[in-house]
Motif scaffolding. Structure first.
Motif, PDB file in Angstrom:
ATOM      1  N   LYS A 322      35.895  60.958  19.764  1.00 31.61           N
ATOM      2  CA  LYS A 322      36.681  59.977  19.013  1.00 31.61           C
ATOM      3  C   LYS A 322      37.460  59.060  19.964  1.00 31.61           C
ATOM      4  O   LYS A 322      38.573  59.373  20.363  1.00 31.61           O
ATOM      5  CB  LYS A 322      37.633  60.733  18.072  1.00 31.61           C
ATOM      6  N   PRO A 323      36.887  57.924  20.365  1.00 26.25           N
ATOM      7  CA  PRO A 323      37.609  56.987  21.236  1.00 26.25           C
ATOM      8  C   PRO A 323      38.684  56.203  20.469  1.00 26.25           C
ATOM      9  O   PRO A 323      38.481  55.787  19.335  1.00 26.25           O
ATOM     10  CB  PRO A 323      36.503  56.055  21.731  1.00 26.25           C
ATOM     11  N   HIS A 324      39.842  56.034  21.113  1.00 23.00           N
ATOM     12  CA  HIS A 324      40.956  55.257  20.573  1.00 23.00           C
ATOM     13  C   HIS A 324      41.228  54.056  21.471  1.00 23.00           C
ATOM     14  O   HIS A 324      41.264  54.196  22.692  1.00 23.00           O
ATOM     15  CB  HIS A 324      42.238  56.097  20.531  1.00 23.00           C
ATOM     16  N   ILE A 325      41.469  52.899  20.879  1.00 16.97           N
ATOM     17  CA  ILE A 325      41.922  51.750  21.651  1.00 16.97           C
ATOM     18  C   ILE A 325      43.414  51.893  21.929  1.00 16.97           C
ATOM     19  O   ILE A 325      44.196  52.209  21.025  1.00 16.97           O
ATOM     20  CB  ILE A 325      41.640  50.428  20.910  1.00 16.97           C
ATOM     21  N   GLY A 326      43.813  51.669  23.186  1.00 19.88           N
ATOM     22  CA  GLY A 326      45.215  51.712  23.553  1.00 19.88           C
ATOM     23  C   GLY A 326      45.469  50.842  24.763  1.00 19.88           C
ATOM     24  O   GLY A 326      44.534  50.354  25.400  1.00 19.88           O
ATOM     25  N   LYS A 337      46.902  48.756  14.487  1.00 16.65           N
ATOM     26  CA  LYS A 337      46.980  47.811  13.378  1.00 16.65           C
ATOM     27  C   LYS A 337      47.252  46.384  13.880  1.00 16.65           C
ATOM     28  O   LYS A 337      46.891  45.399  13.224  1.00 16.65           O
ATOM     29  CB  LYS A 337      48.072  48.247  12.401  1.00 16.65           C
ATOM     30  N   ASP A 338      47.883  46.285  15.051  1.00 21.54           N
ATOM     31  CA  ASP A 338      48.238  44.977  15.602  1.00 21.54           C
ATOM     32  C   ASP A 338      47.209  44.457  16.598  1.00 21.54           C
ATOM     33  O   ASP A 338      47.405  43.381  17.181  1.00 21.54           O
ATOM     34  CB  ASP A 338      49.606  45.059  16.289  1.00 21.54           C
ATOM     35  N   TYR A 339      46.138  45.196  16.810  1.00 19.57           N
ATOM     36  CA  TYR A 339      45.120  44.750  17.773  1.00 19.57           C
ATOM     37  C   TYR A 339      44.339  43.577  17.188  1.00 19.57           C
ATOM     38  O   TYR A 339      43.770  43.668  16.101  1.00 19.57           O
ATOM     39  CB  TYR A 339      44.178  45.900  18.112  1.00 19.57           C
ATOM     40  N   GLU A 375      41.700  53.395  13.095  1.00 20.60           N
ATOM     41  CA  GLU A 375      42.879  52.624  12.678  1.00 20.60           C
ATOM     42  C   GLU A 375      42.865  51.177  13.163  1.00 20.60           C
ATOM     43  O   GLU A 375      43.911  50.602  13.456  1.00 20.60           O
ATOM     44  CB  GLU A 375      44.156  53.329  13.157  1.00 20.60           C
ATOM     45  N   MET A 376      41.697  50.565  13.220  1.00 16.88           N
ATOM     46  CA  MET A 376      41.556  49.194  13.719  1.00 16.88           C
ATOM     47  C   MET A 376      41.576  48.226  12.528  1.00 16.88           C
ATOM     48  O   MET A 376      40.586  47.607  12.161  1.00 16.88           O
ATOM     49  CB  MET A 376      40.273  49.075  14.542  1.00 16.88           C
ATOM     50  N   PHE A 377      42.760  48.086  11.943  1.00 14.41           N
ATOM     51  CA  PHE A 377      42.942  47.409  10.661  1.00 14.41           C
ATOM     52  C   PHE A 377      42.339  46.009  10.628  1.00 14.41           C
ATOM     53  O   PHE A 377      41.633  45.643   9.680  1.00 14.41           O
ATOM     54  CB  PHE A 377      44.442  47.348  10.331  1.00 14.41           C
ATOM     55  N   GLN A 410      46.054  54.896   6.622  1.00 13.44           N
ATOM     56  CA  GLN A 410      46.356  54.656   5.214  1.00 13.44           C
ATOM     57  C   GLN A 410      46.429  53.162   4.916  1.00 13.44           C
ATOM     58  O   GLN A 410      46.180  52.739   3.775  1.00 13.44           O
ATOM     59  CB  GLN A 410      47.649  55.348   4.802  1.00 13.44           C
ATOM     60  N   TYR A 411      46.740  52.350   5.928  1.00 11.86           N
ATOM     61  CA  TYR A 411      46.725  50.898   5.711  1.00 11.86           C
ATOM     62  C   TYR A 411      45.325  50.442   5.322  1.00 11.86           C
ATOM     63  O   TYR A 411      45.166  49.461   4.585  1.00 11.86           O
ATOM     64  CB  TYR A 411      47.157  50.158   6.981  1.00 11.86           C
ATOM     65  N   GLU A 412      44.323  51.165   5.802  1.00  8.05           N
ATOM     66  CA  GLU A 412      42.939  50.800   5.509  1.00  8.05           C
ATOM     67  C   GLU A 412      42.439  51.433   4.222  1.00  8.05           C
ATOM     68  O   GLU A 412      41.887  50.753   3.356  1.00  8.05           O
ATOM     69  CB  GLU A 412      42.046  51.204   6.692  1.00  8.05           C
ATOM     70  N   PHE A 413      42.610  52.755   4.078  1.00  2.00           N
ATOM     71  CA  PHE A 413      42.002  53.372   2.889  1.00  2.00           C
ATOM     72  C   PHE A 413      42.754  53.058   1.602  1.00  2.00           C
ATOM     73  O   PHE A 413      42.229  53.250   0.517  1.00  2.00           O
ATOM     74  CB  PHE A 413      41.753  54.874   3.066  1.00  2.00           C
TER      75      PHE A 413
END
Length: 567
Positions: A322-326, A337-339, A375-377, A410-413
């Motif tokens: 599971k890669p995460h952007i940071g 969410k701000d990316y 979480e990449m809104f 949760q912002y997405e789903f």
């Protein structure tokens, strides 16, 4: 007939009310707050309710909903009605509630009556008020029963279940019974003593028959066949005790993160994860220079392979990659969410190449699940759905057996018509779920039964389980809870964000342990969920003590459920 009530939230200084009756007054008035109605009235009694804060200013009800809760005269039946209120002036703090007929079933004084307000992420309760129902000696009385509108809604859907599955009665009833079980769990977690039994379902079956007669959805002959079979099945269900249903998970994991080539996962973390009986969900930080950088940079394969080797050496399986952007050096604190990359097309081409690389790593190391984003809104805006479809198709063309998910925030789903549509281009629907279990600090004596209800309706008004089930119904795909967890502090049950927590505060693993237990008990009631990943092995969410030889209460709970087979 209309009446006005005014409540000042936060000014309740009364002593406890005697159980057999009460005469209540508003906090700033010598006049009691009271209502009267008459048996059998249906919509004839309305009340306008004004809400003020402690300073006398109207409470803003924008986006709010009001629920009437009460105990009918005699104390045997309860009402929980979320359907009959209307916000009529949000800025002025005013709503209208129309009492339904079922609220007027018994003459006498309500044992308790109050409104509960869900407003801007907060649940508030008004003072109680006196509510008297006058006897109607002319018309025949209504047969009293509990009136719990969430159950009424689900009950009203029964005929849709029967039609939806086109004659497959077993499938229809299996799904309906699971949904009933989940709802009962929710209600019992929120309102003590609600008696929603199979007997009640049988009693209300006659109402369904009346509805079908009226709307002509099915012929009466068709319905009678279904009714007889339904009653037979309900008789069998009484002996099977569907409320004891427990979901057993296919994937039970704990997350740990490679933050950079110099900050990998420690041997102690791997050992503690292994001790619980969980598998590893391996998180990697894919870094960008800033929130607009379109060229993510991956960790080195050498660092990745080192973790894989050390995990395999102790017999720890890895289930998900599971890669995460940071942002480099910020660990996992960057708000994805701000990316907003300045070159969206260039970003998606880079991301596709990166995900194909991760697919190679997953298959090479026998990791069954790849999470292609978290979480990449802004990137899951529906306008980019074809980009995600392309990523999915590219991976599947090379590795058809690799299972693909995406971890929605949760912002997405909670945006099913926009960001939530990414569920259409993955194999497992992934959800990061973080309920607020209580409103403030943990105190000993809290019950798991009370806390797990937050998965159905948390202190911010989030209805996670309902949303989860709606996604399953829409896409017919299993659900992965790709993240859930809480920080081991006395405020951890209330807050997700570490900024709420005093960094000098001593860890409270009892608070974390009961939160874990509530989460796993909730998940055990929903058959749509096939896996969970606990967040996290590192601070501030870690369940591992500073003394790595100590087993915390949190770890004991995880071990009971994972290694012990409770889920």
């Amino acid at each position: 007939m209309s009446t006005y009530l005014k409540f000042r939230i936060g000014k309740d200084k009364r002593k406890l009310v005697p159980i057999n009756g009460f005469e209540l007054k508003d906090a700033d008035s010598n006049n009691p707050q009271w209502l009267q109605g008459r048996q059998n009235e249906d919509g004839g009694r309305q009340v306008f309710v004004d809400l003020e804060d402690e300073n006398g200013s109207p409470i803003n009800l924008t986006g709010a909903s009001a629920v009437f809760k009460g105990v009918l005269p005699g104390g045997q039946y309860k009402i929980w009605d979320h359907k009959s209120s209307t916000i009529i002036d949000a800025q002025a703090g005013r709503f209208r509630y129309t009492f339904p007929k079922r609220a007027m079933a018994i003459a006498g004084s309500y044992k308790q009556a109050f409104f509960e307000i869900f407003r801007e992420g907060t649940k508030l309760a008004t003072l109680e008020f006196n509510f008297e129902v006058l006897a109607d000696l002319v018309e025949e009385n209504i047969i009293p029963s509990d009136y719990i509108t969430p159950f009424e809604d689900l009950y009203g859907k029964l005929k849709k279940y029967l039609v939806k599955f086109n004659g497959d009665f077993d499938t229809a009833m299996t799904q309906w019974k699971k949904d009933v079980a989940g709802l009962i769990t929710e209600l019992n977690a929120d309102v003590s003593g609600i008696n929603l039994t199979i007997s009640e379902i049988k009693t209300q079956l006659s109402a369904l028959e009346d509805k079908i007669k009226a709307d002509g959805l099915l012929t009466l002959a068709d319905f009678n066949v279904l009714k007889d079979e339904l009653l037979n099945r309900m008789d069998a269900v009484e002996h099977q005790d569907i409320l004891n249903f427990r979901n057993k998970l296919k994937y039970k994991t704990i997350s740990a993160t490679i933050y950079s080539d110099s900050e990998s996962i420690s041997g102690d973390q791997l050992n503690h994860i292994k001790a619980t009986g969980a598998d590893l969900a391996l998180i990697t930080m894919v870094t960008v220079d800033n929130a607009n950088d379109s060229s993510p940079t991956d960790i080195s394969v050498t660092t990745f392979n080192d973790v894989i080797k050390r995990a395999k050496n102790i017999g720890l399986n890895i289930t998900m990659l599971k890669p995460h952007i940071g942002i480099a050096g910020q660990h996992d604190s960057f708000s994805r969410k701000d990316y907003l990359p300045d070159d969206p097309d260039g970003f998606f081409e880079n991301w596709k190449d990166l995900m194909l690389h991760y697919a190679d790593l997953a298959v090479t190391n026998s990791i069954p699940v790849l999470c292609i984003g978290c979480e990449m809104f802004n990137q899951t805006d529906v306008k980019y759905l074809t980009k995600w479809q392309d990523i999915y198709n590219t991976i599947k063309a090379k590795y058809p057996d690799l299972l693909i998910t995406y971890a929605m925030s949760q912002y997405e789903f909670f945006e099913p018509e926009n960001q939530g549509q990414i569920a259409s281009v993955i194999d497992y629907i992934g959800m990061n779920i973080y309920p607020s279990y209580i409103s403030s600090e943990y105190k000993s004596g809290l019950k798991v039964r009370e806390l797990k209800g937050a998965w159905w309706n948390d202190w911010n008004g989030n209805q996670f389980m309902e949303t989860l089930d709606e996604y399953f119904d829409e896409y017919q795909k299993p659900i992965l809870v790709t993240e859930t967890g809480l920080m081991p502090y006395k405020d951890g049950l209330a807050h997700l964000i570490s900024s709420y927590i005093n960094s000098n505060e001593k860890e409270n693993y009892d608070a974390q342990a009961i939160g874990y237990k509530a989460a796993l008990e909730a998940i055990a009631k929903d058959s749509h969920v096939i896996g969970v990943s606990i967040w996290h092995a590192s601070k501030p969410f870690s369940f591992i003590s500073k003394d790595v030889n100590t087993v915390t209460p949190s770890e004991k709970v995880l071990t009971q459920y994972f290694k012990g087979g409770k889920i």
